[in-house]
Enzyme design. Structure first.
Site, PDB file in Angstrom:
ATOM      1  CE  LYS A   1      -3.585   2.201   2.788  1.00  0.00           C
ATOM      2  NZ  LYS A   1      -4.584   2.027   3.850  1.00  0.00           N
TER       3      LYS A   1
ATOM      4  CD  GLU B   1      -2.667  -5.062  11.438  1.00  0.00           C
ATOM      5  OE1 GLU B   1      -2.650  -6.132  10.812  1.00  0.00           O
ATOM      6  OE2 GLU B   1      -2.132  -4.043  11.012  1.00  0.00           O
TER       7      GLU B   1
ATOM      8  N   GLY C   1      -5.053  -2.336   5.014  1.00  0.00           N
ATOM      9  CA  GLY C   1      -4.302  -3.508   4.551  1.00  0.00           C
ATOM     10  C   GLY C   1      -5.052  -4.817   4.778  1.00  0.00           C
ATOM     11  NE  ARG C   2      -7.006  -4.327  10.868  1.00  0.00           N
ATOM     12  CZ  ARG C   2      -6.345  -3.193  10.991  1.00  0.00           C
ATOM     13  NH1 ARG C   2      -5.205  -3.026  10.346  1.00  0.00           N
ATOM     14  NH2 ARG C   2      -6.814  -2.217  11.744  1.00  0.00           N
TER      15      ARG C   2
ATOM     16  CD  GLU D   1       9.147  -6.079   7.304  1.00  0.00           C
ATOM     17  OE1 GLU D   1       8.974  -4.948   6.801  1.00  0.00           O
ATOM     18  OE2 GLU D   1       8.832  -6.361   8.465  1.00  0.00           O
TER      19      GLU D   1
ATOM     20  CE  LYS E   1       4.364  -1.495   8.279  1.00  0.00           C
ATOM     21  NZ  LYS E   1       3.608  -0.978   7.154  1.00  0.00           N
TER      22      LYS E   1
ATOM     23  CG  HIS F   1      -4.844 -36.618  15.764  1.00  0.00           C
ATOM     24  ND1 HIS F   1      -4.929 -37.957  16.048  1.00  0.00           N
ATOM     25  CD2 HIS F   1      -5.816 -36.355  14.858  1.00  0.00           C
ATOM     26  CE1 HIS F   1      -5.900 -38.501  15.330  1.00  0.00           C
ATOM     27  NE2 HIS F   1      -6.463 -37.541  14.601  1.00  0.00           N
TER      28      HIS F   1
HETATM   29  C1  G6Q Z   1      -2.763  -4.056   7.731  1.00  0.00           C
HETATM   30  C2  G6Q Z   1      -1.540  -3.550   8.304  1.00  0.00           C
HETATM   31  C3  G6Q Z   1      -0.276  -4.216   7.831  1.00  0.00           C
HETATM   32  C4  G6Q Z   1       0.151  -3.829   6.412  1.00  0.00           C
HETATM   33  C5  G6Q Z   1       1.573  -4.292   6.181  1.00  0.00           C
HETATM   34  C6  G6Q Z   1       2.067  -4.001   4.782  1.00  0.00           C
HETATM   35  O1  G6Q Z   1      -3.869  -3.678   8.024  1.00  0.00           O
HETATM   36  O2  G6Q Z   1      -1.465  -2.193   8.206  1.00  0.00           O
HETATM   37  O3  G6Q Z   1      -0.360  -5.612   7.908  1.00  0.00           O
HETATM   38  O4  G6Q Z   1      -0.721  -4.390   5.479  1.00  0.00           O
HETATM   39  O5  G6Q Z   1       2.407  -3.696   7.123  1.00  0.00           O
HETATM   40  O6  G6Q Z   1       2.007  -2.643   4.496  1.00  0.00           O
HETATM   41  P1  G6Q Z   1       2.191  -2.141   3.030  1.00  0.00           P
HETATM   42  O7  G6Q Z   1       1.090  -2.690   2.197  1.00  0.00           O
HETATM   43  O8  G6Q Z   1       2.158  -0.633   3.101  1.00  0.00           O
HETATM   44  O9  G6Q Z   1       3.517  -2.655   2.551  1.00  0.00           O
END
Ligand code: G6Q
Length: 556
Positions: free
Chosen positions: A222, A368, A282-283, A228, A519, A399
């Site tokens: 986003k 989250e 994001g989620r 990462e 982060k 199990h």
């Molecule tokens: C989701 C969070 C988090 C995010 C990641 C990746 O709701 O904010 O999981 O999606 O940190 O972020 P970017 O899409 O900005 O790389």
């Protein structure tokens, strides 16, 4: 419209600035009610006449059974009264209406617009966002068709045989979970991989057997600033350029982002960028352009069916009275266990191997969103909020950790998710799988009394060990089949469940300051691991400083 919106906001403000929810008469009524009914056993509750009709709900393709919950009709009424007091209806309407319900980031949370029909009108800052959504969907559709049909080729003219999604968190879990869940709908001529962890092992093993000439990377971020993802994307770019040269990049890299500037800076042509917007969390983004890898796997038609599944639940949640509203009831039952029974965790147990990543997906969605301890107006809550969400597919879990579900001291409400029809030809396996699901929910509810154990001839000294208290609640979601539409509906059910709970608790389910902190912290320690820097010792607690020093001494 403006008048209605103003009214909704006024109601929201009143709800959030007035008495905390645990100081309301509705909360007190539930507390008294809990004292009266907590001792009642599911064995008795389950046989009450009419219970099944009231506590089962059918959505297209999904039968939901809530009758194995420690709730009487009065419990449901009181929970609904709590929801009304908290303003659940108004907040759901405000969210769907594009209001800036994510107050700490001053943003709308408009994932419902991602699956709205093309003729819908949903405005953010006086702009209808639906045409933008459909324009991107159309671009994703034609790109996917070209890749799947072999018209989009790699730099050497060969067709794409592997799609590698590089993203993390919300830019990974959704498409990774859904691509696995819908693997029977995916083009088998292509391989799909998801790289998220900055641990080099993730990218290394993902690329190990791939051919750069036939590999397409989807860099999904986003913000396009996530360390990462950028680290993995840079290494992937090097892997490609080493094999095919710099000019190959535009054939093998596309981006999904809200940040065109950063995408261009990274070296991906923005003609190869698929956009989404800051009002998509994001989620909550699997149905946005973040789902591009999924669309490449299952095709635009199946992706359209996934969106239809989301939409069905959106309509259900908006138009159904709270007493028959599945996501709302699931949310309220969660509140009932967390705040009145003291439950601290919630298990998600898919009896569908294809849903293996669904618990991890929900872990992010729920934890989250609802891992919060202040209300919208910044007050510390005086009650428990989101539980720990966890789970694994059945029957594997039986199990392993099911022992604790049956006989441990913790009350762990659980969602069992199964299907009537399998997506494979091994029918006999499927009957056995579903038999296990049903047997578990039944055993958790009923338990086994000492008399029943004795009647089986068990020696006296072992009776206590073989008694099962039962009275362990569960929801059963029995789907016709795990297909794109059903998966969309399942995700939407949980999205709205999460919102319901956040409204009751008065918290913001759309921000994630804890994740932002992570982060920032990694960025600070990273350089210290490499460069010898004497300030390290004073900048960290003794434990962290010693660990940094130990690592640095051994590595550099
Ligand atoms: C989701 C969070 C988090 C995010 C990641 C990746 O709701 O904010 O999981 O999606 O940190 O972020 P970017 O899409 O900005 O790389």
């Amino acid at each position: 419209m403006v008048g209605q919106a103003a009214h909704r906001l006024a109601v929201m403000a009143e709800r959030t600035t007035n008495a905390p929810i645990d100081h309301t008469p509705e909360w007190a009524a539930l507390r008294h009610h809990h004292e009266r009914v907590a001792g009642r056993h599911l064995r008795d509750l389950l046989v009450e006449p009419g219970r099944l009709e009231v506590l089962t709900i059918d959505l297209p393709g999904i039968h939901a059974d809530l009758s194995k919950h420690r709730a009487t009709p009065e419990t449901v009424q009181l929970l609904i009264a709590l929801a009304e007091r908290a303003g659940v209806r108004e907040r759901i309407a405000a969210t769907f209406g594009g209001e800036k319900v994510n107050t700490t980031e001053d943003r709308a949370a408009l994932h419902v617009a991602l699956r709205a029909p093309a003729d819908a009108v949903i405005e953010v800052d006086c702009r209808n966002v639906v045409p933008d959504v459909h324009e991107v969907l159309d671009r994703m559709g034609s790109f996917s068709r070209r890749v799947r049909g072999g018209d989009w080729t790699g730099a050497t003219g060969e067709r794409i045989r592997a799609v590698v999604n590089i993203g993390i968190g919300g830019s990974d879990l959704g498409p990774a979970m859904a691509t696995e869940a819908l693997r029977s709908y995916a083009d088998p001529a292509c391989t799909y991989r998801f790289v998220s962890n900055v641990d080099g092992a993730d990218l290394h093993w993902a690329l190990r057997d791939l051919d750069p000439a036939t590999t397409l990377f989807v860099v999904a971020s986003k913000t396009f600033t996530t360390v990462e993802t950028l680290t993995n994307a840079r290494s992937a770019r090097r892997w490609l350029v080493d094999a095919l040269g710099e000019d190959a990049v535009s054939h093998h890299f596309v981006a999904v982002s809200t940040n065109a500037e950063r995408v261009a800076e990274f070296g991906i042509d923005i003609a190869n960028m698929f956009e989404f917007w800051d009002w998509v969390g994001g989620r909550y983004s699997v149905d946005s352009a973040i789902g591009l890898s999924l669309m490449l796997a299952i095709g635009p038609e199946s992706f359209g069916e996934l969106l239809e599944g989301f939409r069905l639940v959106d309509e259900h949640v908006l138009t159904t009275p709270l007493s028959r509203n599945l996501p709302v009831l699931m949310g309220l039952l969660g509140v009932w266990y967390v705040d009145f029974f003291g439950a601290t965790s919630h298990a998600v147990l898919p009896y569908a191997q294809e849903l293996a990543r669904f618990p991890a997906y929900l872990q992010q969605l729920e934890m989250e969103s609802n891992g919060k301890s202040v209300t919208l107006d910044g007050q510390r809550v005086g009650f428990a909020t989101g539980p720990v969400v966890w789970g694994e597919p059945g029957t594997n879990g039986q199990h392993a950790f099911f022992q604790l579900l049956h006989q441990g001291t913790e009350l762990v409400p659980a969602d069992f998710i199964g299907t009537i029809h399998p997506n494979h030809p091994l029918e006999a396996h499927h009957d056995l799988l579903v038999a296990n699901l049903l047997a578990q929910t039944e055993a958790l509810a009923a338990g086994r009394t000492a008399d029943e154990v004795r009647a089986e001839g068990v020696a006296d000294e072992l009776v206590a060990h073989k008694v099962f208290e039962g009275n362990r609640p569960s929801t059963t979601l029995l789907c016709d089949r795990l297909d794109p539409r059903t998966l969309g509906s399942l995700v939407a059910i949980y999205e709205h469940k999460v919102l319901t709970q956040a409204v009751v608790w008065g918290t913001n389910p759309f921000d994630q300051w804890g994740v932002e902190l992570g982060k920032a912290l990694a960025t600070r320690i990273g350089p210290e691991l490499v460069a010898g820097d004497d300030s390290t010792a004073s900048a960290h607690d003794p434990s962290t400083a010693a660990l940094i020093e130990r690592y640095r001494a051994a590595r550099h």
